[in-house]
Motif scaffolding. Structure first.
Motif, PDB file in Angstrom:
ATOM      1  N   PHE A 275     -21.967  -9.680 -15.461  1.00  0.00           N
ATOM      2  CA  PHE A 275     -23.284  -9.053 -15.510  1.00  0.00           C
ATOM      3  C   PHE A 275     -23.394  -8.068 -16.667  1.00  0.00           C
ATOM      4  N   LEU A 276     -22.284  -7.478 -17.059  1.00  0.00           N
ATOM      5  CA  LEU A 276     -22.308  -6.582 -18.207  1.00  0.00           C
ATOM      6  C   LEU A 276     -22.559  -7.369 -19.491  1.00  0.00           C
ATOM      7  N   ALA A 277     -22.162  -8.627 -19.487  1.00  0.00           N
ATOM      8  CA  ALA A 277     -22.390  -9.476 -20.661  1.00  0.00           C
ATOM      9  C   ALA A 277     -23.865  -9.820 -20.836  1.00  0.00           C
ATOM     10  N   PHE A 278     -24.676  -9.570 -19.805  1.00  0.00           N
ATOM     11  CA  PHE A 278     -26.118  -9.789 -19.926  1.00  0.00           C
ATOM     12  C   PHE A 278     -26.628  -8.976 -21.107  1.00  0.00           C
ATOM     13  N   PRO A 279     -27.349  -9.604 -21.996  1.00  0.00           N
ATOM     14  CA  PRO A 279     -27.820  -8.832 -23.152  1.00  0.00           C
ATOM     15  C   PRO A 279     -28.777  -7.731 -22.687  1.00  0.00           C
ATOM     16  N   ALA A 280     -28.241  -6.558 -22.479  1.00  0.00           N
ATOM     17  CA  ALA A 280     -28.979  -5.457 -21.867  1.00  0.00           C
ATOM     18  C   ALA A 280     -30.230  -5.082 -22.646  1.00  0.00           C
ATOM     19  N   ILE A 281     -30.219  -5.269 -23.918  1.00  0.00           N
ATOM     20  CA  ILE A 281     -31.358  -4.845 -24.720  1.00  0.00           C
ATOM     21  C   ILE A 281     -32.442  -5.920 -24.796  1.00  0.00           C
TER      22      ILE A 281
ATOM     23  N   TRP B 131     -17.582  -6.307  -6.045  1.00  0.00           N
ATOM     24  CA  TRP B 131     -16.987  -7.644  -6.120  1.00  0.00           C
ATOM     25  C   TRP B 131     -15.869  -7.777  -7.147  1.00  0.00           C
ATOM     26  N   GLY B 132     -15.523  -6.716  -7.829  1.00  0.00           N
ATOM     27  CA  GLY B 132     -14.412  -6.756  -8.776  1.00  0.00           C
ATOM     28  C   GLY B 132     -14.878  -6.814 -10.221  1.00  0.00           C
ATOM     29  N   PRO B 133     -13.968  -6.435 -11.131  1.00  0.00           N
ATOM     30  CA  PRO B 133     -14.352  -6.358 -12.540  1.00  0.00           C
ATOM     31  C   PRO B 133     -14.659  -7.712 -13.179  1.00  0.00           C
ATOM     32  N   GLY B 134     -14.077  -8.781 -12.677  1.00  0.00           N
ATOM     33  CA  GLY B 134     -14.373 -10.102 -13.245  1.00  0.00           C
ATOM     34  C   GLY B 134     -15.830 -10.472 -13.072  1.00  0.00           C
ATOM     35  N   ILE B 135     -16.357 -10.241 -11.880  1.00  0.00           N
ATOM     36  CA  ILE B 135     -17.768 -10.542 -11.605  1.00  0.00           C
ATOM     37  C   ILE B 135     -18.668  -9.509 -12.285  1.00  0.00           C
TER      38      ILE B 135
END
Length: 143
Positions: free
Chosen positions: A47-53, A39-43
């Protein structure tokens, strides 16, 4: 409540718990990459901003607090849940600062040099995060 660093917490966490945090963060990063590819880098960046830890740390905090109470012969379920909830509140407050950072960078990077935009985003992150924390502290004192 005073913000402080407690290095004794590092001794409580076992190596496999660190590995679990790393693995969960890696899985979330891979999923964000797959979303970005489709869906592209903006979307994908959202999801990458989700606090992965956070998912791993919340369960580990709950477990450690429960174990501390059980070592003293008490039931620690409520204490563990409360500690994880406080961690979740901190993550939510920090996420507001990250949204400010992302919004400022998204708006400024096409118009200004990247170092200037990143600096402005960092200042926005600091101001929003500190403001949210201060509001929370003052509100807590009222009740």
């Amino acid at each position: 409540m005073t913000i402080k660093i407690d290095p004794s917490g590092l001794k409580q966490t076992k190596w496999h718990e660190y590995a679990l945090r790393f693995a969960i963060g890696g899985v979330i990063t891979v999923i964000a990459g797959m979303i970005a590819r489709k869906w592209g880098p903006g979307i994908g960046g959202l999801f990458l901003a989700f606090p992965a830890i956070f998912p791993a740390s919340a369960t580990l905090i709950e477990k450690h607090e429960r174990q501390k109470k059980q070592e003293k012969g008490l039931h620690g379920e409520e204490r563990g849940t409360d500690a994880a909830a406080i961690d979740a509140l901190g993550a939510a407050m920090g996420s507001l600062g990250l949204m400010a950072f992302g919004g400022i960078c998204w708006w400024l990077i096409p118009r200004y040099p990247a170092p200037l935009a990143l600096g402005a985003g960092s200042v926005a992150w600091l101001l929003v995060s500190f403001s949210v924390w201060t509001i929370r502290q003052r509100r807590r004192r009222l009740f």
